[in-house]
Design a protein around this motif. Structure first.
Motif, short mmCIF file in Angstrom:
data_model
loop_
_atom_site.label_atom_id
_atom_site.label_comp_id
_atom_site.label_asym_id
_atom_site.label_seq_id
_atom_site.Cartn_x
_atom_site.Cartn_y
_atom_site.Cartn_z
N GLN A 128 1.00 -1.17 0.13
CA GLN A 128 0.00 -0.08 -0.15
C GLN A 128 0.70 1.02 -0.14
O GLN A 128 0.52 2.32 -0.62
CB GLN A 128 -1.03 -0.05 1.28
N PHE A 140 -6.48 1.15 -4.83
CA PHE A 140 -6.56 0.09 -3.71
C PHE A 140 -7.24 -0.82 -4.63
O PHE A 140 -8.48 -0.82 -4.81
CB PHE A 140 -7.48 0.58 -2.70
N TRP A 166 -5.80 2.48 4.68
CA TRP A 166 -6.26 1.02 4.72
C TRP A 166 -5.46 0.39 5.64
O TRP A 166 -6.03 -0.15 6.34
CB TRP A 166 -6.41 0.51 3.38
#
Length: 919
Positions: free
Chosen positions: A150, A165, A437
């Motif tokens: 990420q 994402f 996230w």
């Protein structure tokens, strides 16, 4: 189509009228048929406003289709017939694959085609799968690889699809109405899931003609869609995102440095494979290598080169280092060494003999390739059909056909300081950002121009040099004449301390073999300290031997040393020509008094880090590690080993070595392309080695007898917030009938258990069951990990399922014979390859199955079972006098949760000390 000389399969590449490309493979020896479909569609095709849609689409295909509207219908069909189905979604491609017994292939293809082309996309199923994806996301939220990934996404060009994402979760999907998601799924599917955008591979024992007619019957009536040509994306990195350092704080204890270079599309150089050539040199681990230099300076303990994300128009080339604390403190020197070595490659390594040596290694690997499982081959070949023309589908990954140096020079031209990205992963770094996230702390900053200029003209380093010609490359690949007396293992030496077995192979006609040399040492019965020291000593020996024999592995001659309950084993495999000499050399060094002091601290720290990080594994992994250590007498959980490793000194290693070799016995097995004369010579040389002071009998592989107690409970403390349960059922006995019943009943229950716990109850993403023999004593496990339910709720659902199954066992009367026939056929089937055959025969030697027919005996026992045996077996599952029951659990973020009443195990050593054991 270019085939290797030992390939006995038959191939046909066809294109259906609708544009679907199909590779049909007849393999007369494969146990099951396998099918894989690769679709040119992946995360990069997600709409920018619905992250994770391609992942959701993958899930939705398993939730009913036009002709088969039941959710999970394909898996429900495959399971009784020895099969399974799975899928993955990548950046630019997705893959769906299944296997099944040959006789059910046609039906499987029909359902598979309907699943791919006619999904239902019902609103109810969409909501259910959004929840499943959210559970999958939560499962990986503490996974350092996901967290690093990420950060990578957030530090690249936001206009490139990689930045999005890709997993999806409840939050990303809840921003849209279900009706809108449904329409987006239909649009994405209609665009990409068309025959002319799909490559299909089928492997089966059926004839090519049968396969072709079955594929045409299942797929030819679907209409072609618009041709899809993936456009070139925006640049992966903006100028300001190169020449940067990204500091990332992990959860697990780690010190890694990843040096990435931004390159164009790597598929443009398939024929010359320049990156593989550069990786080959950078990744060398012999004397004089870059890694050897790092180890001498105590800067790094491991190096790998290659890998990195890639796709149309972009490629990352990574050099990945496992740093020490000193290495982290001297990053500029570490980088100087790397750039000096790259300079050496550019100025001195682009010689014809080096390129030809790499090509020879690729040719040897291809010409003597061993078949993988059909489902693995089918998945790989379906993917490769998008990158290679028909002629090179099989060979393209192996062979170098262009020997020019220009592609290598071009790739090296991108490996400059200004074009690199550094990722430093350490708990000691400073950070000022948090990635979305996964809440990963990180910081990105430009590298100082002075450093970039210095690295552009690196300082010379005297102890780094390019590798010499590889002395282990096989020169002769002759096949030894087969002696029919030795088609099964025969004992050729049997003394008080040494037993040597020998067998030849006539099935695969490969110039290869496997040699196993196992030491059973009486000292291992002394407890956890000896086992901990043995683990550390084996790691030290592996490190010591790697400097000398790394190039053997590069040449296809591999060695492994691994600890086991009775002691340790040396295993060599690969080309036979120089293998026995290698095995003998390793044994001699193992028995010799070697100074391991220079390696001790580095290896000890690696072992400590490994054990400490294992305590941070996801709960299910923790529970299975505990299960193994709890039930097997001479196996210990990481928590038991850790304090002994922490306190270990180099003197302990010499003490340990003395203990191991004071009282031991050896069992060896030579299998493959060797004559009896060669095997006898090897056996005699083993016999002439120094003998132990005392001779140990083989160590008994005992397990705790869990029966006669209502329920054993053991809590495993985990920092992960998820709850998890593993329910282990120890079968009443290890006789052939009970083994057969355990295998059969687990296969009967596997699919309904998954469907009930994962799909219907939605307890979590990680759900399953399995046949689990511990030290060959049969048993079954049922497990689940959940972000939303307590371990008490998980266990209650598992127990409810087992109770209900017992009550409803009559429902399985119609399918059980299919499952029985499928399992029996797999047990009696041919070995996949030479190494699989070697492992099976070696396991038989260890288990004293000296008729070498255990699998056939189990298959025969299966055939002789009747349904009353199934009913009786299932009725005993909840009877503590018959089955032993052990529940291992992680409470997660519910620390006061106790899943059930039973006998709690608080002290592992005390429990084993008081336990009864069975063999």
């Amino acid at each position: 189509m270019q085939l290797s000389k030992n390939d006995k399969r038959a191939y046909l590449h066809v294109t259906l009228a609708n544009g679907m490309r199909v590779l049909l493979i007849n393999d007369a020896d494969c146990r099951k048929s396998a099918v894989a479909a690769c679709i040119q569609a992946g995360h990069f095709d997600d709409p920018y406003n619905i992250n994770g849609l391609s992942h959701l689409l993958e899930h939705m295909l398993f939730n009913g289709s036009k002709s088969f509207p039941e959710a999970d219908s394909l898996n429900q069909f495959l399971s009784p017939h020895g099969g399974s189905v799975n899928a993955w979604t990548g950046t630019e491609f997705s893959n769906y694959h299944f296997d099944v017994v040959h006789s059910k292939l046609a039906e499987g293809l029909t359902q598979f085609a309907d699943m791919l082309f006619n999904p239902l996309f019902t609103e109810q199923a969409i909501q259910k799968e959004i929840n499943a994806i959210d559970a999958e996301f939560k499962l990986k939220i503490h996974d350092d690889l996901r967290r690093l990934y990420q950060v990578h996404k957030e530090t690249c060009n936001p206009q490139h699809p990689f930045s999005q994402f890709s997993v999806g979760n409840l939050q990303t999907f809840s921003e849209h109405a279900i009706e809108d998601i449904q329409q987006a799924l239909k649009s994405l599917h209609k665009k990409h899931y068309v025959p002319n955008n799909i490559a299909l591979c089928v492997i089966s024992a059926q004839t090519i003609e049968n396969l072709q007619s079955q594929v045409e019957a299942s797929f030819s009536h679907f209409q072609a869609g618009n041709e899809f040509i993936r456009p070139f994306p925006a640049p992966l990195y903006l100028p300001e995102q190169l020449g940067v350092k990204i500091s990332i704080k992990p959860i697990k204890d780690a010190r890694r440095l990843i040096v990435s270079f931004a390159l164009p599309d790597s598929q443009l150089n398939c024929a010359s494979k320049p990156l593989e050539f550069i990786s080959h040199l950078l990744g060398d681990e012999g004397n004089g290598s870059l890694l050897a230099h790092y180890k001498r300076e105590n800067w790094a303990t491991n190096l790998s080169a290659g890998g990195g994300i890639n796709g149309k128009g972009f490629k990352d080339f990574n050099v990945n280092l496992q740093l020490t604390k000193a290495g982290e403190d001297n990053i500029s020197d570490v980088l100087n060494s790397l750039f000096y070595f790259l300079q050496l490659i550019s100025e001195n390594a682009l010689e014809t003999w080096r390129i030809k040596e790499k090509a020879i290694l690729g040719e040897l690997a291809f010409e003597h390739i061993e078949n993988a499982k059909p489902i693995d081959d089918a998945t790989q070949y379906a993917n490769q059909m998008f990158f290679y023309d028909e002629e090179k589908i099989l060979s393209g990954e192996y062979l170098i056909t262009d020997f020019s140096i220009a592609p290598i020079e071009q790739c090296l031209s991108y490996m400059t300081p200004a074009n690199m990205r550094l990722k430093l992963i350490s708990k000691d770094v400073n950070t000022n950002k948090v990635a979305k996230w996964y809440d990963t702390p990180y910081q990105i900053e430009s590298l100082h121009k002075d450093l970039l200029n210095t690295l552009a003209s690196p300082k010379p380093i005297q102890d780094i040099q390019l590798p010499s010609p590889n002395p282990y490359i096989t020169e002769h690949c002759a096949i030894a004449e087969v002696d029919e007396r030795f088609l099964l293992p025969a004992k050729i030496i049997d003394t008080q301390h040494l037993r040597v077995w020998y067998a030849q192979d006539k099935d695969f006609e490969q110039p290869k073999g496997d040699c196993f040399i196992s030491f059973d040492c009486a000292a291992v019965t002394q407890g956890a300290k000896i086992s901990a020291y043995k683990r550390l000593w084996v790691a030290l020996m592996v490190e010591h031997l790697n400097d000398q024999f790394y190039h053997a592995g590069v040449a296809g001659l591999h060695y492994h040393i691994y600890a086991h309950q009775g002691g340790f084993t040396i295993h060599t495999n690969g080309f036979s020509q120089k293998q026995l000499a290698l095995s003998e050399n390793i044994v001699k060094q193992t028995l010799a008094d070697i100074d391991l002091t220079p390696l001790f601290e580095q290896v000890k720290q690696k072992q400590l880090q490994s054990l400490q990080n294992s305590l941070l594994n996801k709960p299910i992994n923790r529970l299975f590690a505990r299960l193994s250590g709890l039930v097997q007498r001479h196996t210990y959980a990481p928590l038991e080993l850790l304090p002994h490793i922490e306190n270990a000194r180099i003197e302990d290693m010499y003490w340990l070595r003395q203990q191991l070799f004071e009282n031991y016995s050896i069992e060896a097995f030579v299998f493959g392309n060797w004559t009896i004369e060669q095997a006898n010579g090897f056996a005699q040389r083993l016999k002439a080695l120094p003998k132990p002071t005392q001779t140990s009998s083989p160590i008994k592989r005992e397990v705790v007898d869990l029966k006669h107690s209502e329920l054993y409970l053991n809590e495993v403390i985990s920092q992960h917030p998820d709850s998890a349960v593993v329910l282990y059922l120890q079968t009443p006995s290890a006789n052939i009938k009970d083994v057969a019943l355990t295998i059969l009943v687990e296969q009967l229950l596997a699919s309904p258990f998954f469907h009930e716990i994962r799909n219907e109850k939605q307890l979590g993403y990680l759900v399953g069951s399995g046949y689990l023999p511990l030290n060959q004593h049969p048993g079954m496990v049922f497990y689940a990990q959940s972000p939303n339910f307590s371990s008490q709720q998980i266990l209650a659902e598992i127990q409810s399922f087992l109770t209900q199954i017992t009550a409803d066992i009559e429902d399985y009367r119609e399918v059980w014979t299919h499952v029985r026939a499928s399992v029996a056929k797999q047990l009696e089937g041919n070995d996949t390859n030479l190494t699989a055959k070697a492992q099976r025969l070696w396991l038989a030697v260890g288990n004293k199955d000296l008729e070498f027919n255990l699998q056939t005996a189990i298959a025969n026992a299966l055939i002789n079972l009747n349904f009353d045996d199934i009913i009786s077996f299932c009725n005993q599952i909840t009877d503590s006098l018959s089955f032993g029951t052990l529940v291992l659990y992680c409470a997660g973020n519910r620390p006061d949760d106790i899943p059930a009443k039973g006998t709690n195990i608080f002290d592992l050593a005390e429990f084993k000390a008081k336990a009864n054991f069975i063999i």
